[in-house]
Structure formats: C-alpha cells, structure tokens
Design a protein around this motif. Structure first.
Motif, PDB file in Angstrom:
ATOM      1  N   UNK A  55       0.822  -1.215   0.000  1.00  0.00           N
ATOM      2  CA  UNK A  55       0.000   0.000   0.000  1.00  0.00           C
ATOM      3  C   UNK A  55       0.849   1.256   0.000  1.00  0.00           C
ATOM      4  N   UNK A  57       1.521   3.180  -2.328  1.00  0.00           N
ATOM      5  CA  UNK A  57       0.919   4.271  -3.103  1.00  0.00           C
ATOM      6  C   UNK A  57      -0.299   4.878  -2.420  1.00  0.00           C
ATOM      7  N   UNK A  58      -0.754   4.261  -1.358  1.00  0.00           N
ATOM      8  CA  UNK A  58      -1.804   4.874  -0.531  1.00  0.00           C
ATOM      9  C   UNK A  58      -1.031   5.697   0.484  1.00  0.00           C
TER      10      UNK A  58
ATOM     11  N   UNK B 253      -5.858   4.338  -4.653  1.00  0.00           N
ATOM     12  CA  UNK B 253      -5.001   3.624  -3.703  1.00  0.00           C
ATOM     13  C   UNK B 253      -5.647   3.544  -2.326  1.00  0.00           C
ATOM     14  N   UNK B 254      -6.309   4.634  -1.936  1.00  0.00           N
ATOM     15  CA  UNK B 254      -6.963   4.635  -0.634  1.00  0.00           C
ATOM     16  C   UNK B 254      -8.102   3.610  -0.631  1.00  0.00           C
ATOM     17  N   UNK B 256      -8.347   0.851  -2.436  1.00  0.00           N
ATOM     18  CA  UNK B 256      -7.780  -0.505  -2.383  1.00  0.00           C
ATOM     19  C   UNK B 256      -7.413  -0.884  -0.959  1.00  0.00           C
ATOM     20  N   UNK B 257      -6.745   0.046  -0.268  1.00  0.00           N
ATOM     21  CA  UNK B 257      -6.314  -0.269   1.090  1.00  0.00           C
ATOM     22  C   UNK B 257      -7.505  -0.373   2.035  1.00  0.00           C
TER      23      UNK B 257
END
Lengths: 190, 593
Positions: A55, A57-58, B253-254, B256-257
C-alpha cells in the motif's frame, strides 16, 4: 512498514524523510513518502508519511497504523497521536518550540510530563532522545537533531545503519557529509 | 537510488517527487517550451525543468502569470511544437480565457496543462475540481494515481493532444505532486516537432464567422475523443461482483487499502482519463446492483454514473462521502478519531519568519494608523495572524489594489491601504494600479518588494534579474513601472528602518489620489543577514510590547517574565530595537544598523 516523521517547519523533517525512503529502496523494498510543502515551512506543523509494501501508493498512514514515529518536538508527537497504537515505536526529540498563540498567552503549552504520560497511555515504546542537546554538544549545531533522530530510529528499521549512512551521505552537501554520518551514529546509540 | 534526477536513459530509475516525475515525462515527450507561474502544489515542475533546460533542449520560463504562460504555450502548439504549461488549480481561473478559446481553435502540435489541485486546501484559498474545466472545455483530461503514472500520463498526453488536436489536462493533486516514489524512465522522443506556423486564419483567428464552424467541429469530435481515451486503457476495471466502486487519482489507492482492511471486495472502476466511453461504462455497469463513488473534488464521476445507472449510486450527493477535503482511507472507513481527553497540542500556524521585512512594514503601517488593509496572496498574507492583525482581506492574486479602490469608489471614509508583493504586482497588480490611477481612487498602495516569489519556493520574476534557468535576465525596474502607471506620489523605503516607514505611510495616507510606498528589503532566504550582527536584550522592563505588538518568533518570554532572544532563530534584522519602548534592546558591541 508505516512511518511518520513530524515536527516544526524548519527542523529538517523533509531531509531525513528522503534519506529514510531511499534506505528502503536501497533495501529492495517499494517505498514512497508524502510531504508537507509550502506554508507549513514557516514554523507551522509538518508531517511526512513514509510507507512501504503493497500500500505504498496509498500515501497517508491510516490512523492507528503507524509502526514508528520520529517527532522532532514533543507537542507534535501529541498532535499526531491518532496515528499511534500500542505497537508503535515513538522516538521523541526532547525539545519544545512554543507556537505563536502560546507566546501571546492565548493558549497553554501542555506540561512536558503530561504530554509524555498521554503518549505512554497509547504505547510503551516511547524513546525520549535529547537530540537537540546532543546536536549542540557534539556539533554545536542544533539543526542536526534531525539526523540524530534518524539514527535513533535505525534501531527499528529492517535495514542496516550502513545503508542509512549511504543514503544520508548521498543527499548531504559536501561540508556536512561527515558530521551527518557521525550524527547517525550518535543517534543510534541512544 | 538517485533522488531528484530527471535526466537519463530509458530503464533507469530514480526516487522522484510527483512534480519531478511530470518534468521527466515532459523531457521524454520532447517538450520544447515549458511555462508556468509558481503555485503550490505545482511549482516544482518548472522549477525542476529550469535546472535541466539546456540538457533537455527546452525553453523553460517563469511567466508573469498563468494566462501569459498558457498563451505562450498556445503559440508553441499553434506553430506545431510541444508545450507544457503548469499551474495550481486557481491558476487555471487566471488562464481560463485562453483555455476556453483554445477549445475552439484547437492546436496543431501538443499542448498539455499540468494542473495541481489541492483537496483539503493545504496551501490554497479554496478547493476546486479541475476535471470540471476539462468537461467545460469538452477536451480530454488524464488523472494519474501515483508518481509513476504522473510521468507516463504526461508523456502520453502529448501524443493524444496531437492526435485529437486539442489541449489535454493532466489533473494532479497535492498527494501526487508532493509524494516521492520510484520512477522508471521511458524512452525520449527522438526528433523534436518541426515548429513552423502555417497560415490558416479559419482555424487560428476566432472571429464569429470562423468560430461557429470550429465549435461545431469540436462538438462533432466528442465521440472521437472518448474512443481515443478508450484506446489509452487508462480506465481499468478490476474485481467483479454486484458491488461497484468508482474512483480516480490517488483515491484509487486509498480505496484498495480501505477495502482490504475492511475485508470487502468490489468491482472497481479506476478512472484515469475522461471522457469515459459508453463501452467502459457498460462493462462496468454489467451485473452491478449498487455503486459507491469516491473522489476528491466535485461529484464528477458520481453524476456521470447516476446518468447511466440511476439511483443505485452513492457518494457526495447522497451524503455518504464528504464534499470537501481528502478522501483518505480513514474517511472511506469512517474511522473516527476518538479520545479527545487529555492534553492536546497547541495550534501551530505558519508565521512570517524572524527578520521578515513584511513584519516590519505591517508594524509600521499599524503605527501610522492604518485601519483597513486590503491584502493579497503571498508570504505577506501571514500578516493576518495575531498580534499584527494587519491584513483585512485576501481574495485572489492581484485583488488587493482593486478591492481597496472599490471601497473608495463606494464611499468608504477610512483611507484604505492595499498591500501587495512584488511578484503579485507583476502578476496582475500592475493592471489594478493603472485602473486605480485612471479611475482616480484615493488609496495607499504598499508594494512589499522582497526580490522574490517567496511563499512558493523563492522563484525569480522580472524584477529580480534572474530567469527560471538561473541565467541572468533583463531586470525590469519597479519604480519605472509605477511611474509609468501614472502615480505621482511614490516613496521607496527600507521597511527595517521603521521610523522612515512610518513617516512614508503617514505622508502617503494624506495624499489625495493613489500613493505608492515601495517597501524594499530582500527576503531572508534570498539574502540572509550578511553582517551577522545580533541584537541583545539588557534591562528588560517586562512590558511585553515586543511580544504583544510585534511577536517575532525569535523573541521569547523566559523564567522571571523577561524577554530573551533565541539566537537559533534570530536573523539580526534589528527591528526589535525600534519596537522596544525602553531601549532595552541594542546591537551587541554597540554596532549601529
């Protein structure tokens, strides 16, 4: 791994964030960092998130998910306590910078022990490092506290101090390179 | 891994800021001209290109404002070249005039606008969603979701801009611009575009007779644009099932997490380019019985989904996702920040630096009786903070002089002052000064000239004598410009000479017309106190005037209630010497200023 670096604008948080992120990359991991630029530099609160793995890229560490934190100033650790959990390792520079409203007596700066006690409620892994004092004692330059704190953090990183010395050396101006490497060593022994 | 390197061969890797990745993308695309006005979070794009302009065979410039920057780019692209134009989101408001005309003329070469949105307003006066500008102009918008895509999408944007004959927007946000990640380089375009203007007034001259045909042409090509977007394959669908999620940019991305943490699966449509094709929407819609849309900015994708899928869509309009701010993992998971008991950290706002000439000037303005100060955008906006409380309005770049004028024209009795920086003055303030003289406003204009564009990172501008590349530039003269605007009462002072500044302000305020005070002293970053003279305090009377009226960050109250100087922060400007009413502060060793 999720790491938070926070402090007051001007304390050199961005510099150590670069060396840290690059350290993970040198170690073959995926890593990113997300920085505060611009306004916050003028003495405001700054926070950089460093994340590795799936993660990366988060970019922003979710609340309660911080594995390790460097706080260049005690109240900043408190400000970002929402990121901490009982598993977090928190390295705090034993240093206070009074913000504007405190100087104008419009706000109170909390008692040092009260702040540390509050953080101790969240995690037992509090490491108080007198980095600014060490920076003055060893180098006569309080600004080097940031690299000393990075040295202290190295004890919980999955790569060696040698890797960090390399990444710090890569981004240090010539005249500061040797003292930065030494500052890492000083921090790692605290 | 090398940090910040943007020159190099294909397959090399570097740790780059998103803005540096954009710069690398421009180099790979063979961009010939890059123009911008500084604006957080976009400033480092042209900042980076300026350093490598020679090696990248690129003309790189700081333009005086965003409209100019885009018009420069328009000239390049009309003549067949490739131009990158960069700005923050509100900069596009300034450039909106050429932007909306360009949709009609189209272009021959490639024209890409790299726009930095700022969800959460980390450094901006508002939030606005640049994707809407792309829809407004009926052109193509690309939306990268990480640093590698920032590079790749910029490069591709030029190809698609040339193919479709329209400018392309690449929508960035703060978390792309100011995040650092590994970037793998691609190949660089071998031959630059041939730049040669071809005569064709029916395309390039938008008189109504020609413009009508051009607009019909633009409308007729919308399907071609969505086909071209589909070919890019930047809109991807992953996962399956009945529960659909739509997102774009970093929010992908947020999502997905967040979904992984929550143990939920979904069919995710990641939108990397607009306009979405019907095919993409139908592929996504197939089998889905409910849709959640997460996006930073306005409900752009949400409204699109509602149009195609009806009321199975949840998002901002249904109150399920906030309209403002960043849509992070915590926002998606609705992770509340509990535990508000116990000590809390004090507010820590950004401030004018120790030794800043703006603090001195604002202090002088207050001492001279200034009651209403119309402010502007830059470091000097920070004069709004206590204890100075010296700035009363701030709207947008260059507004200060005009708003002060407006107040006068409406009959405001108090003498209004406008405070504007040197870069802001050149940006658009100069037009306001001309207007004030022409329409006979009675106002005092204070030009805070610290020889840089400070807040965004100390970029040069026409008054500084330096270009974006570091080379020398023809240095324009501020005094000449002010005189050319027809101002008759002008005084240039050093703001650190506070008595002189107070006197100049009093005289300026009495003038019946437009008066200008040029407060000239270089920014600390540009010129740190070379003499390193330091003041010291002896015999402090604890009146705290220096703290309560001036509050330089280097002044602190110590045990016993006296004031002392933090030499780690002190810049040696000596302003506090004048501020202390008891002469308790002097330069060490009796040095005079």
């Amino acid at each position: 791994m999720n790491i938070i670096l926070c402090g007051v604008g001007g304390q050199g948080v961005l510099f150590i964030a670069q060396a840290l992120t690059n350290g993970f990359l040198e170690n073959g991991e995926i890593a990113t960092s997300s920085e505060t630029h611009g306004m916050a530099q003028r003495g405001g609160s700054v926070i950089t998130h460093v994340r590795t793995g799936d993660h990366a890229n988060s970019h922003l560490v979710p609340t309660g998910q911080c594995d390790a934190m460097i706080a260049m100033e005690i109240s900043e650790a408190l400000r970002y306590k929402c990121y901490l959990s009982e598993n977090s390792h928190v390295f705090i520079n034993d240093y206070e910078v009074y913000p504007l409203l405190v100087n104008l007596k419009k706000q109170k700066y909390p008692e040092r022990q009260a702040m540390l006690d509050e953080l101790a409620k969240i995690t037992k892994n509090l490491h108080i490092v007198p980095a600014t004092q060490l920076a003055i004692d060893n180098f006569n330059k309080p600004i080097m506290a940031n690299v000393i704190m990075l040295g202290a953090l190295s004890t919980v990183l999955p790569f060696s101090l040698e890797t960090l010395k390399k990444t710090i050396a890569d981004i240090s101006p010539d005249r500061f390179r040797d003292s930065n490497i030494e500052a890492l060593r000083v921090g790692s022994e605290k | 891994m090398e940090i910040g390197k943007v020159l190099g061969e294909e397959h090399q890797e570097a740790l780059l800021l998103g803005n540096e990745a954009v710069a690398r993308g421009a180099i790979e695309a063979g961009v010939q001209v890059a123009s911008a006005y500084p604006g957080t979070p976009s400033s480092e794009i042209v900042g980076t290109l300026g350093k490598v302009a020679h090696d990248a065979h690129m003309h790189v410039q700081w333009s005086v404002n965003e409209k100019v920057a885009l018009e420069v780019g328009a000239g390049v692209a009309m003549a067949g070249g490739r131009a990158l134009v960069c700005m923050k989101h509100v900069g596009l408001n300034v450039a909106a005039d050429p932007f909306m005309s360009l949709m009609n003329t189209g272009i021959k070469g490639g024209l890409v606008l790299a726009i930095g949105d700022d969800p959460g307003m980390h450094s901006s006066q508002n939030e606005q969603d640049t994707r809407i500008y792309g829809i407004f102009a009926k052109i193509i918008t690309l939306i990268p979701s990480n640093v590698q895509e920032a590079k790749d999408f910029i490069k591709k944007a030029f190809d698609i801009s040339e193919k479709c004959g329209v400018p392309v927007i690449v929508r960035l946000t703060t978390r792309i611009c100011h995040s650092r990640g590994k970037v793998t380089f691609g190949s660089t375009k071998e031959e630059p575009n041939v730049v040669e203007f071809g005569k064709d007034p029916t395309q390039w001259v938008i008189i109504p007779a020609y413009a009508r045909g051009l607009y019909k042409k633009l409308l007729g090509r919308q399907n071609m644009f969505s086909s071209a977007v589909e070919e890019l394959q930047y809109n991807t669908i992953e996962g399956d099932g009945e529960f659909g999620v739509v997102c774009s940019g970093v929010v992908y991305n947020y999502v997905k997490e967040a979904y992984e943490r929550a143990g939920c699966s979904a069919k995710i449509l990641k939108v990397g380019a607009l306009p979405l094709s019907e095919n993409t929407i139908h592929s996504f819609k197939d089998g889905v019985t409910s849709i959640f849309v997460y996006e930073e900015g306005d409900p752009v994708l949400e409204d699109l989904m509602v149009r195609h899928c009806g009321n199975i869509v949840k998002g901002k309009r249904t109150g399920d996702v906030p309209w403002d701010g960043e849509i992070t993992v915590d926002v998606i998971l609705k992770t509340e920040n509990t535990c508000e008991t116990g000590p809390t950290a004090p507010t820590r706002p950004p401030l004018l630096c120790s030794g800043c000439s703006h603090r001195a000037m604002y202090y002088a303005m207050k001492r001279s009786g200034a009651k209403v100060v119309s402010g502007d955008i830059g470091c000097y906006t920070l004069g709004v903070m206590p204890p100075l409380l010296a700035v009363d309005t701030c709207l947008c770049m260059g507004a200060s002089i005009n708003m002060a004028s407006g107040m006068y024209f409406a009959g405001e009795k108090t003498r209004v002052a406008a405070a504007i920086g040197d870069s802001t003055f050149i940006h658009t303030g100069v037009n306001g000064l001309m207007n004030a003289v022409y329409n006979d406003a009675h106002i005092t204009v204070v030009i805070l000239d610290n020889s840089t564009t400070a807040m965004t990172g100390h970029q040069p501008h026409p008054l500084t004598g330096k270009k974006a590349t570091g080379e020398d530039a023809k240095q324009l003269n501020l005094l000449d410009i002010v005189k050319a605007c027809g101002v008759e009462h002008i005084k240039t002072i050093n703001p650190h000479n506070i008595p002189e500044a107070i006197k100049a302000m009093k005289e300026a305020n009495e003038y019946e017309g437009v008066s200008v005070v040029i407060a000239q002293a270089p920014c600390n970053f540009v010129d740190p106190n070379p003499s390193k003279k330091q003041p010291s305090i002896d015999g402090c009377k604890k009146c705290l005037v220096c703290i309560n009226k001036f509050c330089c960050p280097a002044l602190k109250v110590v045990e016993g209630g006296t004031v002392d100087i933090d030499y780690g922060l002190c810049n040696g400007c000596g302003d506090c010497i004048e501020v202390c009413p008891h002469n308790a502060i002097q330069y060490k060793d009796g040095d005079e200023e």
